[in-house]
Design a protein around this motif. Structure first.
Motif, PDB file in Angstrom:
ATOM      1  N   VAL A 188       0.778  -1.245   0.000  1.00  0.00           N
ATOM      2  CA  VAL A 188       0.000   0.000   0.000  1.00  0.00           C
ATOM      3  C   VAL A 188       0.810   1.296   0.000  1.00  0.00           C
ATOM      4  O   VAL A 188       0.236   2.370  -0.168  1.00  0.00           O
ATOM      5  CB  VAL A 188      -1.025   0.052   1.163  1.00  0.00           C
ATOM      6  CG1 VAL A 188      -1.918  -1.179   1.150  1.00  0.00           C
ATOM      7  CG2 VAL A 188      -0.340   0.218   2.501  1.00  0.00           C
ATOM      8  N   GLU A 244      -8.977  -0.713  21.466  1.00  0.00           N
ATOM      9  CA  GLU A 244      -9.529  -0.466  20.132  1.00  0.00           C
ATOM     10  C   GLU A 244     -11.054  -0.387  20.211  1.00  0.00           C
ATOM     11  O   GLU A 244     -11.703  -1.221  20.828  1.00  0.00           O
ATOM     12  CB  GLU A 244      -9.083  -1.585  19.180  1.00  0.00           C
ATOM     13  CG  GLU A 244      -9.796  -1.636  17.835  1.00  0.00           C
ATOM     14  CD  GLU A 244      -9.745  -0.335  17.027  1.00  0.00           C
ATOM     15  OE1 GLU A 244      -8.649   0.238  16.880  1.00  0.00           O
ATOM     16  OE2 GLU A 244     -10.816   0.111  16.562  1.00  0.00           O
ATOM     17  N   ARG A 270      -7.102  -5.452  -2.085  1.00  0.00           N
ATOM     18  CA  ARG A 270      -5.822  -4.758  -2.066  1.00  0.00           C
ATOM     19  C   ARG A 270      -4.963  -5.207  -0.892  1.00  0.00           C
ATOM     20  O   ARG A 270      -3.740  -5.108  -0.924  1.00  0.00           O
ATOM     21  CB  ARG A 270      -6.093  -3.255  -1.958  1.00  0.00           C
ATOM     22  CG  ARG A 270      -5.085  -2.415  -2.656  1.00  0.00           C
ATOM     23  CD  ARG A 270      -5.666  -1.187  -3.244  1.00  0.00           C
ATOM     24  NE  ARG A 270      -6.140  -0.183  -2.310  1.00  0.00           N
ATOM     25  CZ  ARG A 270      -5.359   0.649  -1.623  1.00  0.00           C
ATOM     26  NH1 ARG A 270      -4.055   0.581  -1.715  1.00  0.00           N
ATOM     27  NH2 ARG A 270      -5.894   1.556  -0.841  1.00  0.00           N
ATOM     28  N   ASP A 294      -2.293   9.511  11.864  1.00  0.00           N
ATOM     29  CA  ASP A 294      -3.255  10.455  11.277  1.00  0.00           C
ATOM     30  C   ASP A 294      -3.850  11.432  12.287  1.00  0.00           C
ATOM     31  O   ASP A 294      -4.263  12.520  11.906  1.00  0.00           O
ATOM     32  CB  ASP A 294      -4.406   9.687  10.601  1.00  0.00           C
ATOM     33  CG  ASP A 294      -4.021   9.141   9.235  1.00  0.00           C
ATOM     34  OD1 ASP A 294      -2.841   9.288   8.843  1.00  0.00           O
ATOM     35  OD2 ASP A 294      -4.896   8.573   8.561  1.00  0.00           O
TER      36      ASP A 294
HETATM   37  C1  LIG Z   1      -9.929   3.668   2.234  1.00  0.00           C
HETATM   38  C2  LIG Z   1      -8.534   4.090   2.573  1.00  0.00           C
HETATM   39  C3  LIG Z   1      -7.495   3.726   1.742  1.00  0.00           C
HETATM   40  C4  LIG Z   1      -6.186   4.078   2.045  1.00  0.00           C
HETATM   41  N1  LIG Z   1      -5.181   3.661   1.226  1.00  0.00           N
HETATM   42  C5  LIG Z   1      -3.897   3.914   1.561  1.00  0.00           C
HETATM   43  C6  LIG Z   1      -2.813   3.406   0.779  1.00  0.00           C
HETATM   44  O1  LIG Z   1      -3.008   2.747  -0.228  1.00  0.00           O
HETATM   45  N2  LIG Z   1      -1.557   3.663   1.178  1.00  0.00           N
HETATM   46  C7  LIG Z   1      -1.299   4.382   2.308  1.00  0.00           C
HETATM   47  O2  LIG Z   1      -0.130   4.546   2.654  1.00  0.00           O
HETATM   48  N3  LIG Z   1      -2.285   4.898   3.058  1.00  0.00           N
HETATM   49  C8  LIG Z   1      -3.585   4.681   2.707  1.00  0.00           C
HETATM   50  N4  LIG Z   1      -4.604   5.200   3.475  1.00  0.00           N
HETATM   51  C9  LIG Z   1      -4.261   6.022   4.638  1.00  0.00           C
HETATM   52  C10 LIG Z   1      -3.798   5.162   5.797  1.00  0.00           C
HETATM   53  O3  LIG Z   1      -4.621   4.033   5.915  1.00  0.00           O
HETATM   54  C11 LIG Z   1      -3.781   5.955   7.093  1.00  0.00           C
HETATM   55  O4  LIG Z   1      -2.936   7.054   6.917  1.00  0.00           O
HETATM   56  C12 LIG Z   1      -3.290   5.113   8.265  1.00  0.00           C
HETATM   57  O5  LIG Z   1      -4.094   3.986   8.460  1.00  0.00           O
HETATM   58  C13 LIG Z   1      -3.256   5.931   9.547  1.00  0.00           C
HETATM   59  O6  LIG Z   1      -2.907   5.092  10.619  1.00  0.00           O
HETATM   60  P1  LIG Z   1      -3.268   5.429  12.128  1.00  0.00           P
HETATM   61  O7  LIG Z   1      -2.687   4.319  12.910  1.00  0.00           O
HETATM   62  O8  LIG Z   1      -2.862   6.806  12.444  1.00  0.00           O
HETATM   63  O9  LIG Z   1      -4.854   5.424  12.194  1.00  0.00           O
HETATM   64  P2  LIG Z   1      -6.016   4.412  11.744  1.00  0.00           P
HETATM   65  O10 LIG Z   1      -5.545   3.402  10.772  1.00  0.00           O
HETATM   66  O11 LIG Z   1      -7.124   5.285  11.361  1.00  0.00           O
HETATM   67  O12 LIG Z   1      -6.374   3.648  13.080  1.00  0.00           O
HETATM   68  C14 LIG Z   1      -6.941   4.300  14.187  1.00  0.00           C
HETATM   69  C15 LIG Z   1      -7.634   3.291  15.051  1.00  0.00           C
HETATM   70  O13 LIG Z   1      -7.977   3.896  16.281  1.00  0.00           O
HETATM   71  C16 LIG Z   1      -9.277   3.493  16.650  1.00  0.00           C
HETATM   72  N5  LIG Z   1      -9.819   4.526  17.520  1.00  0.00           N
HETATM   73  C17 LIG Z   1     -10.151   5.797  17.198  1.00  0.00           C
HETATM   74  N6  LIG Z   1     -10.615   6.458  18.265  1.00  0.00           N
HETATM   75  C18 LIG Z   1     -10.570   5.577  19.292  1.00  0.00           C
HETATM   76  C19 LIG Z   1     -10.931   5.667  20.665  1.00  0.00           C
HETATM   77  N7  LIG Z   1     -11.417   6.793  21.179  1.00  0.00           N
HETATM   78  N8  LIG Z   1     -10.780   4.562  21.445  1.00  0.00           N
HETATM   79  C20 LIG Z   1     -10.297   3.409  20.923  1.00  0.00           C
HETATM   80  N9  LIG Z   1      -9.944   3.279  19.634  1.00  0.00           N
HETATM   81  C21 LIG Z   1     -10.073   4.352  18.834  1.00  0.00           C
HETATM   82  C22 LIG Z   1     -10.005   3.366  15.348  1.00  0.00           C
HETATM   83  O14 LIG Z   1     -11.146   2.518  15.471  1.00  0.00           O
HETATM   84  C23 LIG Z   1      -8.933   2.762  14.464  1.00  0.00           C
HETATM   85  O15 LIG Z   1      -8.939   1.364  14.529  1.00  0.00           O
HETATM   86  C24 LIG Z   1      -5.917   4.866   3.176  1.00  0.00           C
HETATM   87  C25 LIG Z   1      -6.965   5.268   4.004  1.00  0.00           C
HETATM   88  C26 LIG Z   1      -8.260   4.895   3.724  1.00  0.00           C
HETATM   89  C27 LIG Z   1      -9.380   5.328   4.626  1.00  0.00           C
END
Ligand SMILES: Cc1cc2nc3c(=O)[nH]c(=O)nc-3n(C[C@H](O)[C@H](O)[C@H](O)COP(=O)(O)OP(=O)(O)OC[C@H]3O[C@@H](n4cnc5c(N)ncnc54)[C@H](O)[C@@H]3O)c2cc1C
Ligand SMILES: Cc1cc2nc3c(=O)[nH]c(=O)nc-3n(C[C@H](O)[C@H](O)[C@H](O)COP(=O)(O)OP(=O)(O)OC[C@H]3O[C@@H](n4cnc5c(N)ncnc54)[C@H](O)[C@@H]3O)c2cc1C
Ligand code: SF4
Ligand code: SF4
Ligand code: FES
Lengths: 469, 282
Positions: free
Chosen positions: A93, A171, A188, A435
């Motif tokens: 990805v 989570e 994917r 993010d």
């Molecule tokens: C459809 C889609 C396609 C994408 N495709 C790509 C790609 O091809 N390549 C790429 O590099 N990036 C891609 N991205 C972006 C990438 O997925 C994100 O940048 C990345 O997942 C961010 O990671 P994170 O750990 O910050 O947050 P996230 O993956 O958003 O995970 C956050 C987690 O925290 C949990 N959470 C939130 N609030 C709370 C709470 N209060 N208590 C407990 N749990 C909580 C949520 O349920 C979630 O499981 C895509 C995003 C999307 C939506």
């Protein structure tokens, strides 16, 4: 190796578009050993290796490629894992064309090394051989909590567990993985084979997962501290969908991409009615947006039986933010791209179901802050598309729940949590990354943040006074 | 996994379940709900927390069987488990001493009205209750409401019990009797009922709060499926609500969105009845 071959990239075998657009199975099939070795042999093993600087977590790219070339892909996977614990995911990805592969010296000749494909290959060879769990670290007696099980949280937890920390991930959903499970589709990124395997690996390292727990509601961060947690990492992502704010947006058949993809991926609506969560199956679907989320929604719509899928994007082809591979795959599968259009109104029938979407035609004007040319409306020029389903994929904001329920966290005007270079927030003992800090970004950047934050947490727990002054 | 402690049918197709969920029980406030996924194949559905007992770590749910997932949930027997319970979610009811509060529950809406009424009573309000059902069998929580309300009116559509008529008829009489000296009306029930109550209290300028029940998925603000129009703005009921100022709610829009899956729901429920599935054994 002959010069010609040096400049030709080894293509990734893929399933034919006519076949794959009807199911949710993975599209690229992965390299065979032969193909992988051929691709690895093209690498010049550059001394200054510019590719490494193009990778946000600075994987030793020539190093792992050499191991593949020399016939030891399992060692290659272990080598990658020194800096990136999730090669099976990143290989699939990462936007390689703007990162590692963009700066590969062979890119100038038009055919950079397929670094992502090789990373994926190494990871699957290691998985096939059986991933060895590293010996359990000596417990150091310190408790850390991680909020969110996306790539940022998973990486942070893994890094801390290896150092002997007692780590618990909280989570909100019933499955760990964040966007990797509810957002990015199965075709994917296979959920069982890849994402669940990584989660299992963390469990073996001793990481505990507490699912179905919403931090801020079920338990607050302050209560975690009361229970003896010494540091908290917030990796809660950017999960709140934005809407267009145009008339008709609440008609039946208008989804946010988050809802559309969550119903499909997490709740398995594509297997309705065996799985009870329903999803509207449009015949003519419009997807608004041009990023990965939009491509995933468009290709999902095809797989849910749409005859026609229109992708409506307000800038031009060049500005499409999605990965090149996804744009290419979407085209091959028959998604129609309509560029330089911006929705103005959604039309509905007497029962409130979507019938069409009206768009303003745009042209490109002066560059904006992001350096991309700003789309400006062409006076009086409109186009209406007849559709029966609309998916809005124009971006996500951070969810405000944690900022609202945690006193003293400094928040930017975009709703992101503010941190310094060590991923420290404005509150002692609370770190954040991914993010929730950057706004919607990439998997590899979230992982990088999780890893660096883990190091800061380690530093902090060992000397709390020093790191927070 | 959440053990079902007890399960009894309190009205036709309305089941009360006491469920172990210690983290939720110790945290919940009136007006909040949980999202429940009874079995692996089920939907995630929102249900109000009717009551909780932090000491024993249990919560009470009252579920009307309307489709596949509510059928799957209510088929789980004491000693068996519900797969997932997430919460407490939503903003708690805004509780303060308003004065005289009329709390209205229509059908299973009484299950939602009851905890709010209880919170209002504990805050020192004078609480009047109006609860109604299609006929005698469909009136629920009468004893519970009676024990906390300073005054209770029961209505049935067919007159088989209490006063014949709709809850709105009873409310109209209370407004007339008091010359509008009512400080707050809370109304929970079928949409047409909430819409009618809202129209009536608007005429008399009585502040009114309703609890909305749009279709939800996550319950945490990440899907936007639960969006409702309030005062011309989009709100997410799961995080901005579920309670809103009734006079600002676009009930017709909500009614429309609740119909989104009508045909598919029947199909799922049919499937569910054939295969009433794999329960969660301990
Ligand atoms: C459809 C889609 C396609 C994408 N495709 C790509 C790609 O091809 N390549 C790429 O590099 N990036 C891609 N991205 C972006 C990438 O997925 C994100 O940048 C990345 O997942 C961010 O990671 P994170 O750990 O910050 O947050 P996230 O993956 O958003 O995970 C956050 C987690 O925290 C949990 N959470 C939130 N609030 C709370 C709470 N209060 N208590 C407990 N749990 C909580 C949520 O349920 C979630 O499981 C895509 C995003 C999307 C939506
Ligand atoms: C905040 C909140 C609190 C709720 N509290 C309770 C409660 O305490 N007790 C209770 O019995 N129900 C409650 N509901 C409603 C409950 O969530 C739905 O009845 C349930 O989701 C239906 O699931 P199903 O799969 O069995 O039926 P489905 O097959 O999904 O639906 C069957 C029928 O019910 C209608 N329906 C679907 N979703 C809803 C909904 N959210 N509200 C009303 N009708 C709906 C459909 O239009 C259809 O006609 C609450 C809803 C919300 C949003
Ligand atoms: S992690 Fe991503 S950016 Fe880094 S080398 Fe691998 S594919 Fe390239
Ligand atoms: S820049 Fe390209 S050719 Fe050079 S080491 Fe990196 S991957 Fe190999
Ligand atoms: S249920 Fe998803 S945002 Fe409210």
């Amino acid at each position: 190796m002959a010069k010609q071959e040096r400049f030709k990239r080894t293509p990734m075998p893929e399933r034919a578009p006519e076949e794959r657009r009807n199911d949710f199975m993975e599209v690229p099939l992965g390299y065979s050993t032969e193909l992988a070795v051929a691709e690895a042999s093209r690498c010049l093993q550059c001394k200054n290796s510019p590719c490494v600087a193009g990778c946000p977590v600075e994987i030793d790219i020539p190093g792992f490629i050499k191991l593949i070339r020399d016939g030891d892909p399992v060692a290659a996977a272990r080598h990658i894992k020194l800096t990136n614990t999730l090669p099976a995911i990143c290989g699939r990805v990462c936007p390689q064309e703007t990162q590692c592969e963009a700066v590969c010296v062979l890119a100038k000749k038009g055919a950079p090394i397929a670094i992502g494909n090789l990373e994926r290959f190494a990871a699957s060879m290691e998985a096939a051989a059986g991933v060895e769990t590293p010996p359990a670290a000596e417990p150091n007696g310190h408790k850390v909590a991680v909020v969110g099980s996306g790539p940022a949280g998973l990486t942070c937890a893994g890094e801390l567990a290896r150092r002997g920390y007692d780590v618990t991930i909280y989570e909100a959903f019933h499955v760990p993985g964040g966007v990797l499970v509810y957002g990015i589709p199965e075709f994917r990124l296979p959920k069982d084979e890849v994402v669940a395997a990584e989660v299992d690996f963390l469990r073996k390292l001793g990481v505990r997962f507490v699912l179905n727990t919403v931090i801020g509601r079920t338990v607050t961060i302050d209560e975690l501290f009361d229970r003896g947690v010494e540091a908290v990492f917030v990796g809660s992502g950017a999960g709140a969908p934005m809407f267009l704010d145009i008339p008709g947006e609440n008609a039946i058949g208008v989804y946010s991409a988050n809802e559309y993809l969550t119903r499909t991926n997490l709740m398995k609506a594509y297997r309705f009615p065996k799985f009870r969560t329903p999803i509207a199956r449009g015949k003519r679907v419009a997807v608004i947006g041009g990023g990965n989320v939009a491509m995933d929604s468009a290709r999902t719509a095809l797989r849910l039986g749409a005859d026609t899928v229109l992708l409506l994007y307000r800038r031009s082809e060049k500005e499409l933010p999605a990965r090149l591979a996804e744009i290419h795959h979407a085209r091959e599968e028959g998604v129609e791209f309509h560029l330089l259009v911006s929705p103005t109104r959604i039309l509905e029938d007497a029962e409130g179901r979507v019938t069409a979407i009206e768009c303003q035609k745009m042209e490109l004007g002066e560059p904006d802050d992001s350096g991309r040319r700003r789309p400006v409306p062409i006076d009086g020029a409109f186009e209406t598309f007849d559709v029966d389903l609309i998916v809005v994929a124009i971006g996500n904001r951070p969810n405000p729940l944690i900022p609202q329920t945690t006193d003293g966290l400094k928040i930017s005007r975009w709703g992101t949590i503010e941190v310094d270079d060590k991923f420290r927030t404005s509150r002692q003992g609370i770190f954040a990354g991914g993010d929730i800090v950057t706004g919607a970004a990439t998997v590899i950047e979230a992982m990088g943040a999780g890893r660096t934050a883990a190091r800061s947490i380690d530093e902090y727990v060992n000397d709390p006074e020093h790191l927070w002054k | 996994m959440h053990n079902v402690v007890s399960r009894d049918e309190i009205a036709p197709s309305v089941v009360r379940m006491v469920v172990e969920a210690p983290a939720v029980a110790s945290k919940r406030l009136p007006g909040q709900f949980v999202v429940v996924r009874p079995l692996e194949v089920s939907e995630r559905i929102p249900l109000t927390i009717v009551d909780s007992e932090p000491a024993s770590g249990t919560i009470t749910l009252i579920v009307q069987v309307v489709g596949a997932t509510t059928r799957e949930l209510t088929s789980i027997q004491p000693g068996e488990n519900i797969l997932d319970v997430v919460g407490p979610l939503g903003r708690p009811t805004h509780i303060e001493k308003f004065g005289r509060v009329v709390s209205i529950g229509g059908g299973v809406g009484t299950a939602v009205a009851f905890p709010i009424a209880k919170g209002m009573k504990e805050a020192g309000n004078e609480v009047w209750g109006v609860i109604g059902g299609r006929s005698r069998d469909f009136v629920i929580l009468e004893d519970e409401m009676r024990s906390l309300c300073d005054r209770l009116v029961v209505t049935t559509d067919d007159g088989s019990y209490g006063v014949k008529g709709f809850v709105t008829d009873a409310l109209r009489r209370l407004i007339e009797e008091t010359s509008g000296a009512i400080d707050l009306v809370l109304a929970v029930g079928p949409l047409p009922m909430m819409k009618a109550v809202s129209a009536l209290t608007r005429e008399h300028g009585i502040h009114t709060v309703v609890s909305l029940n749009p279709i939800m998925v996550d319950g945490t603000g990440m899907c936007g499926g639960c969006r409702v129009e309030v005062g011309g703005e989009i709100k997410f009921a799961c995080v901005d609500g579920p309670e809103f100022d009734a006079h600002l709610v676009d009930f017709d829009n909500l009614a429309k969105r609740l119909r989104a899956y009508h045909d598919m729901e029947q199909q799922a429920d049919h499937q569910c009845k054939i295969g009433l599935a794999t329960r969660n054994k301990q």
